[in-house]
Scaffold this motif. Structure first.
Motif: not given
Length: 183
Positions: A150, A153, A157, A166, A169, A173
């Motif tokens: 997390r 990510v 970003e 999504d 992401r 992940n």
């Protein structure tokens, strides 16, 4: 003086003296009455004194003999009873010793079983604790990987200054998870 002459002189001197009956004034009629009276008294004494006394003494002797015989029997019974009680005491001691030995053996077996059970429970608890630790460790690693992914990510970003979709992401992940899993 010779003996025959001495005897002849003694007989001659004795013949001139009065006899013992005449000296004491004994009359044969009174002697017979005295003897008869004595026999009557003797018969009465025998009937009422000597015979009952003899019977009583014989009865008493029989009782004494019976008492002695009974005492001997009682002594024999006492000796037998003492031997029997000694045998019973000895048997009781042997049985008590056996019971004590059995109790010690049972207690030792129980103690050994309890020790084995305690050892098995301790080993089981240790295994369960080890498994819990391993599960907790795996969960912690999974949480750490998720958190790191997390953060990767979010950092990506911010570095890229754009909003990821999504799908992006998810792809980041997965890539981060794969990279962390290889470590």
């Amino acid at each position: 003086m010779t003996l025959p002459l001495f005897l002849a002189a003694a007989v001659e001197a004795h013949a001139t003296e009065p006899g013992i009956v005449e000296k004491f004034g004994l009359d044969w009629k009174y002697v017979a009455i005295q003897a008869f009276s004595f026999l009557i008294v003797l018969a009465v004494l025998y009937k009422f004194g000597i015979k009952p006394t003899t019977a009583t003494m014989e009865e008493r002797n029989r009782k004494i003999e019976a008492g002695l015989k009974h005492a001997e029997e009682m002594q024999a019974k006492l000796a037998a009873a003492q031997q029997e009680s000694a045998a019973i005491v000895k048997q009781a001691q042997v049985e008590a010793s056996k019971i004590v030995d059995d109790a010690r053996k049972t207690a030792k077996e129980f103690l050994d079983r309890q020790m084995q059970d305690a050892t098995a429970r301790a080993a089981d608890s240790m295994a369960k604790a080890q498994q819990a630790i391993e599960l907790e460790h795996k969960k912690m690693l999974a949480d750490a990987r998720t958190e790191i992914a997390r953060l990767v990510v979010v950092t990506t970003e911010r570095v890229l200054a754009k909003k990821l979709t999504d799908a992006d992401r998810s792809a980041y992940n997965d890539a981060a998870t794969r990279e962390l899993t290889t470590l």
